[in-house]
Design a protein around this motif. Sequence first.
Motif, PDB file in Angstrom:
ATOM      1  N   ALA A   1      -5.091  -0.110  -0.809  1.00 21.00           N
ATOM      2  CA  ALA A   1      -5.752  -1.290  -0.255  1.00 21.00           C
ATOM      3  C   ALA A   1      -6.980  -1.614  -1.089  1.00 21.00           C
ATOM      4  O   ALA A   1      -7.645  -0.716  -1.603  1.00 21.00           O
ATOM      5  CB  ALA A   1      -6.154  -1.043   1.201  1.00 21.00           C
ATOM      6  N   GLU A   2      -7.241  -2.891  -1.266  1.00 21.51           N
ATOM      7  CA  GLU A   2      -8.392  -3.440  -1.989  1.00 21.51           C
ATOM      8  C   GLU A   2      -8.273  -3.285  -3.511  1.00 21.51           C
ATOM      9  O   GLU A   2      -9.204  -3.628  -4.231  1.00 21.51           O
ATOM     10  CB  GLU A   2      -9.716  -2.863  -1.484  1.00 21.51           C
ATOM     11  N   ASP A   3      -7.136  -2.770  -4.013  1.00 22.11           N
ATOM     12  CA  ASP A   3      -6.884  -2.855  -5.453  1.00 22.11           C
ATOM     13  C   ASP A   3      -6.754  -4.336  -5.813  1.00 22.11           C
ATOM     14  O   ASP A   3      -6.253  -5.140  -5.013  1.00 22.11           O
ATOM     15  CB  ASP A   3      -5.563  -2.155  -5.826  1.00 22.11           C
ATOM     16  N   VAL A   4      -7.202  -4.700  -7.014  1.00 22.31           N
ATOM     17  CA  VAL A   4      -7.041  -6.070  -7.495  1.00 22.31           C
ATOM     18  C   VAL A   4      -6.074  -6.040  -8.677  1.00 22.31           C
ATOM     19  O   VAL A   4      -6.303  -5.334  -9.655  1.00 22.31           O
ATOM     20  CB  VAL A   4      -8.389  -6.689  -7.919  1.00 22.31           C
ATOM     21  N   LEU A   5      -4.988  -6.810  -8.564  1.00 19.90           N
ATOM     22  CA  LEU A   5      -3.994  -6.873  -9.629  1.00 19.90           C
ATOM     23  C   LEU A   5      -4.303  -8.035 -10.557  1.00 19.90           C
ATOM     24  O   LEU A   5      -4.523  -9.152 -10.095  1.00 19.90           O
ATOM     25  CB  LEU A   5      -2.584  -7.059  -9.043  1.00 19.90           C
ATOM     26  N   LEU A   6      -4.346  -7.773 -11.868  1.00 17.79           N
ATOM     27  CA  LEU A   6      -4.433  -8.836 -12.866  1.00 17.79           C
ATOM     28  C   LEU A   6      -3.016  -9.095 -13.347  1.00 17.79           C
ATOM     29  O   LEU A   6      -2.406  -8.223 -13.970  1.00 17.79           O
ATOM     30  CB  LEU A   6      -5.331  -8.432 -14.042  1.00 17.79           C
ATOM     31  N   ALA A   7      -2.493 -10.282 -13.033  1.00 21.22           N
ATOM     32  CA  ALA A   7      -1.090 -10.581 -13.305  1.00 21.22           C
ATOM     33  C   ALA A   7      -0.961 -11.775 -14.230  1.00 21.22           C
ATOM     34  O   ALA A   7      -1.601 -12.802 -14.029  1.00 21.22           O
ATOM     35  CB  ALA A   7      -0.344 -10.862 -11.999  1.00 21.22           C
ATOM     36  N   ALA A   8      -0.130 -11.635 -15.266  1.00 23.18           N
ATOM     37  CA  ALA A   8       0.161 -12.737 -16.186  1.00 23.18           C
ATOM     38  C   ALA A   8       1.510 -13.331 -15.803  1.00 23.18           C
ATOM     39  O   ALA A   8       2.479 -12.606 -15.598  1.00 23.18           O
ATOM     40  CB  ALA A   8       0.193 -12.242 -17.624  1.00 23.18           C
ATOM     41  N   GLY A   9       1.555 -14.665 -15.716  1.00 22.15           N
ATOM     42  CA  GLY A   9       2.807 -15.311 -15.368  1.00 22.15           C
ATOM     43  C   GLY A   9       2.586 -16.736 -14.926  1.00 22.15           C
ATOM     44  O   GLY A   9       1.457 -17.204 -14.843  1.00 22.15           O
ATOM     45  N   SER A  10       3.675 -17.421 -14.633  1.00 21.02           N
ATOM     46  CA  SER A  10       3.601 -18.825 -14.234  1.00 21.02           C
ATOM     47  C   SER A  10       2.971 -18.953 -12.857  1.00 21.02           C
ATOM     48  O   SER A  10       2.838 -17.971 -12.117  1.00 21.02           O
ATOM     49  CB  SER A  10       5.005 -19.430 -14.198  1.00 21.02           C
TER      50      SER A  10
ATOM     51  N   ASP B   1     -12.115   0.086  -7.476  1.00 23.46           N
ATOM     52  CA  ASP B   1     -13.525   0.503  -7.378  1.00 23.46           C
ATOM     53  C   ASP B   1     -14.341   0.001  -8.567  1.00 23.46           C
ATOM     54  O   ASP B   1     -15.231   0.687  -9.076  1.00 23.46           O
ATOM     55  CB  ASP B   1     -13.635   2.036  -7.283  1.00 23.46           C
ATOM     56  N   GLY B   2     -14.014  -1.215  -9.028  1.00 25.21           N
ATOM     57  CA  GLY B   2     -14.779  -1.819 -10.117  1.00 25.21           C
ATOM     58  C   GLY B   2     -14.347  -1.409 -11.509  1.00 25.21           C
ATOM     59  O   GLY B   2     -14.893  -1.897 -12.494  1.00 25.21           O
ATOM     60  N   PHE B   3     -13.366  -0.516 -11.617  1.00 24.00           N
ATOM     61  CA  PHE B   3     -12.905  -0.048 -12.932  1.00 24.00           C
ATOM     62  C   PHE B   3     -11.491  -0.568 -13.199  1.00 24.00           C
ATOM     63  O   PHE B   3     -10.628  -0.516 -12.325  1.00 24.00           O
ATOM     64  CB  PHE B   3     -12.919   1.480 -13.009  1.00 24.00           C
ATOM     65  N   GLU B   4     -11.260  -1.054 -14.428  1.00 28.70           N
ATOM     66  CA  GLU B   4      -9.946  -1.585 -14.779  1.00 28.70           C
ATOM     67  C   GLU B   4      -9.057  -0.502 -15.380  1.00 28.70           C
ATOM     68  O   GLU B   4      -9.518   0.278 -16.196  1.00 28.70           O
ATOM     69  CB  GLU B   4     -10.060  -2.716 -15.814  1.00 28.70           C
TER      70      GLU B   4
ATOM     71  N   ILE C   1       0.844  -1.200   0.000  1.00 29.50           N
ATOM     72  CA  ILE C   1       0.000   0.000   0.000  1.00 29.50           C
ATOM     73  C   ILE C   1       0.885   1.259   0.000  1.00 29.50           C
ATOM     74  O   ILE C   1       1.829   1.376   0.782  1.00 29.50           O
ATOM     75  CB  ILE C   1      -0.937   0.009   1.230  1.00 29.50           C
ATOM     76  N   GLY C   2       0.567   2.172  -0.911  1.00 29.15           N
ATOM     77  CA  GLY C   2       1.310   3.433  -0.986  1.00 29.15           C
ATOM     78  C   GLY C   2       2.579   3.349  -1.817  1.00 29.15           C
ATOM     79  O   GLY C   2       3.258   4.354  -2.006  1.00 29.15           O
ATOM     80  N   LYS C   3       2.882   2.157  -2.321  1.00 33.94           N
ATOM     81  CA  LYS C   3       4.086   1.993  -3.141  1.00 33.94           C
ATOM     82  C   LYS C   3       3.712   1.931  -4.618  1.00 33.94           C
ATOM     83  O   LYS C   3       2.603   1.569  -4.977  1.00 33.94           O
ATOM     84  CB  LYS C   3       4.839   0.721  -2.745  1.00 33.94           C
TER      85      LYS C   3
END
Length: 200
Positions: free
Chosen positions: A179-188, A164-167, A141-143
Amino acid sequence: MEHARYQEIAIDIAHAIMMGEYHEGEKIHGRSTLAGRYNVSPETIRRAIAILQNVGVVVVSQGVGITVTSKALAERFIKSFDQKGEIQIFLEDLKSLMDQRRENDLKIESHLNKLRGYADRIMSRWLDVGEIEIGKASPAIGKTLSELKIRERTGTTIIAVVRDGFEQFSPEAGFVLRAEDVLLAAGSSEGQEKLQQLIL
């Protein structure tokens, strides 16, 4: 190799673009419409679209939606998938050869395992997209993304941040996480686990 449903949908949409069902510059149906069409959740569609955005087939813009950007890249995406199918057939042929030639058992098994591991790594980098939510007490958080050095430390690529529901696709290196951000991450899968440890 069995694919997750969102991976199959990404391939299906790319195939539709390649066949001319959708044209370059044309807007594809919204997530809710696609979710109904494929009978899956909007989250599943979000992952499928994230894959296509990551390889340059579509672009997602706030207030505009999902727009087709490249038929050529859709064709390349499908061709890449076909080549991975050929790798899978090759693996099965090697297994059959191993059964027939027991005197070469150890050597063939070693080659087979190396090739399977290589194919799995290609497939993981190509399609696997995970969602990781930043907890309220996360050290992230904050980084910014650059401060966390996510790619260097985990091998994953942050395709988008959902807030907040927006990508926000392809976030800048200076993007500050909350806080509560959702990261979409591609990788193994290993990279996804490392990212979870880093974020949680």
